[in-house]
Design an enzyme around this catalytic site. Structure first.
Site, mmCIF file in Angstrom:
data_model
loop_
_atom_site.group_PDB
_atom_site.id
_atom_site.type_symbol
_atom_site.label_atom_id
_atom_site.label_comp_id
_atom_site.label_asym_id
_atom_site.label_seq_id
_atom_site.Cartn_x
_atom_site.Cartn_y
_atom_site.Cartn_z
ATOM 1 N N GLY A 157 -47.100 -30.902 7.314
ATOM 2 C CA GLY A 157 -46.744 -32.099 6.641
ATOM 3 C C GLY A 157 -45.817 -32.883 7.471
ATOM 4 O O GLY A 157 -45.105 -32.691 8.251
ATOM 5 N N ASP A 203 -36.367 -38.734 -6.534
ATOM 6 C CA ASP A 203 -38.049 -38.650 -5.969
ATOM 7 C C ASP A 203 -38.766 -37.609 -6.505
ATOM 8 O O ASP A 203 -39.545 -36.983 -5.977
ATOM 9 C CB ASP A 203 -37.696 -38.662 -4.380
ATOM 10 C CG ASP A 203 -39.165 -39.247 -3.942
ATOM 11 O OD1 ASP A 203 -39.940 -39.825 -4.469
ATOM 12 O OD2 ASP A 203 -39.502 -38.661 -2.780
#
Length: 494
Positions: free
Chosen positions: A190, A309
């Protein structure tokens, strides 16, 4: 005779030294000066070489080179006598045991061990339980620990001991180039604004995920230090484990355990859906594990860690469908005396708590709101914000409150879920999520309470002599009192 003529005559005399005859005095003077200059140059050269070697050796203790970037991260130099005067220590207080630990960021041997977790299921897939990395974590106020099982070997076993640190491992750039096949594109797991994550295999056979940080205006230094100090010294079975790091030249890399079954976002909305749909039990196991990880960060250690987050893509899933909370690049640390800190608003749109977005005031209640959104996402299979839907369905939280308010709660369940959850299980999950996304931050429950609610087989609030009826988002929900929990999930005074 003039002085000049006398000097010239003296300098022109022939003198013999060391068996050399017939050389004039001025020649000898020049030779002596030349030898002296050569000696000075040799000494300077040796000194410069020594300085370079000492700098190289000192670079092996990288934390001395990283500037402090946030006053919220408390790193204390040891106030007691220790055999490593140049080492750094991070003070950690485990509330569940009342012990204070000093995490040593110096050269010493690692003795980290792991425990295992449990099993779950996914439609069209059969998976057997097996040992898996992770460690126990306790909740301070809950007075209990989650996790257990036999101790397994550390993934760092077999690596050169010279690189071991008190909590992890120091990797060279060469180590990670070998592990990732020189950061081959085929190994990319990613990427984002922070950098690129690669899959790799260490020389001892351990699979790892290597996060290579992009050095944009010093952001790599900042994120590197935040992650190392937030989770480098903590262990919990539902936190992704930071195995080590690399600092070499401009390179800043973090090395994590490899979690092999994607993340929650991929299972709910992305590529992992081709393997089948997550069952209700699997979703609740992942959500409960995430709640346990947050309870540990908020309540079991000091300074407490606010993740900042929480979102589906940061919930990694192993092959037993255990949650692994990851990506601490935005994390903030709060001392016990701090109720909140003021900071620039960061996070992911749709998950950010309204009071944090409006004022910049941050504490653990912001994480709890984000967790509530995550739970709603798992229940409904919808994105927190989806502009492809009708206007009244764009915002997940507002849409769900509207559906509950019009007594259509059973219609919010992900249509792909088979079998569907029981009415009591759905009601419990919805109640927990709505309490977490309460617009008034002080009314949100603590994460240890949330974890207990999700684990309970009965209604999260036990019945007393009389029930208290309250309205949540316009719909009357029977909300019973608990001897220790008030209507907002906070502790009541006797």
């Amino acid at each position: 005779m003039p002085p000049e003529s006398s000097l010239n005559a003296e300098m022109s005399k022939k003198i013999s030294f060391f068996g050399l005859k017939g050389l004039k005095l001025w020649v000898w003077v020049c030779l002596v000066v030349g030898v002296f200059i050569v000696m000075i140059l040799c000494i300077l050269s040796l000194w410069i070489t020594f300085r370079r070697k000492s700098r190289r050796s000192s670079s092996k203790f990288p934390f001395n080179q990283i500037p402090h970037v946030s006053k919220d991260i408390r790193v204390d130099r040891a106030g007691f006598q220790n055999p490593h005067p140049e080492s750094l220590y991070i003070e950690m207080n485990d509330k569940s045991t009342g012990k204070t630990m000093m995490s040593h960021l110096g050269r010493t041997k690692s003795s980290d061990n792991d425990t295992l977790s449990q099993c779950s299921s996914v439609n069209h897939h059969e998976r057997a339980c097996s040992s898996h990395s992770g460690e126990e974590g306790g909740f301070g106020s809950a007075g209990r620990q989650y996790g257990g099982g036999p101790v397994t070997a550390s993934p760092l076993v077999g690596l050169p001991e010279i690189s071991h640190l008190g909590w992890g491992h120091w990797f060279t750039l060469r180590d990670l180039e070998l592990a990732t096949n020189r950061f081959a594109p085929v190994n990319v797991l990613g990427e984002g604004g922070y950098g690129v994550v690669y899959r790799g295999k260490l020389v001892n056979g351990t699979e790892v995920a290597v996060k290579k940080l992009l050095n944009n205006l010093g952001q790599a230094e900042k994120e590197f230090r935040v992650e190392v100090e937030a989770i480098g010294h903590v262990r919990h079975k539902n936190l992704v484990r930071l195995l080590g790091y690399c600092i070499e030249g401009v390179h800043r890399m973090l090395v994590y355990e490899y979690v092999n079954s994607g993340n929650l976002e991929q299972w709910l909305h992305g590529a992992m859906r081709q393997h089948g749909n997550l069952t209700w039990e699997a979703r609740m196991k992942i959500i409960t594990g995430t709640a346990q990880a947050l309870a540990y960060l908020h309540e079991a250690i000091e300074p407490k860690v606010v993740h900042r987050d929480i979102k589906a893509s940061n919930i990694l899933i192993d092959d037993e469908f255990n949650a692994k909370l990851s990506d601490f690049g935005l994390a903030k640390l709060l001392d016990s005396g701090e109720s909140h800190i003021t900071t620039r608003v960061m996070g992911t749109f749709g998950y950010v708590a309204p009071e944090y977005a409006n004022t910049g005031l941050l504490n653990e209640k912001s994480d709890i709101y984000s967790f509530g959104v995550l739970l709603l996402e798992a229940i409904t299979g919808r994105d927190p914000v989806d502009y492809g839907r009708p206007a009244n369905e764009v915002n997940l939280v507002e849409w769900l409150k509207m559906m509950v308010g019009t007594r259509r709660a059973e219609e919010v369940v992900d249509p792909r879920l088979e079998p569907r959850p029981s009415k009591s299980a759905l009601k419990r999950a919805l109640l927990v999520s709505l309490r977490c996304v309460d617009p008034e931050a002080e009314k949100r429950p603590r994460m240890s309470q949330v974890a207990r609610m999700l684990e309970s087989d009965e209604h999260p609030f036990h019945k007393e002599r009389r029930n208290k009826r309250s309205k949540t988002a316009g719909m009357e929900i029977v909300e019973t009192k608990d001897e220790s929990l008030g209507p907002s999930g906070s502790e009541t005074k006797p």
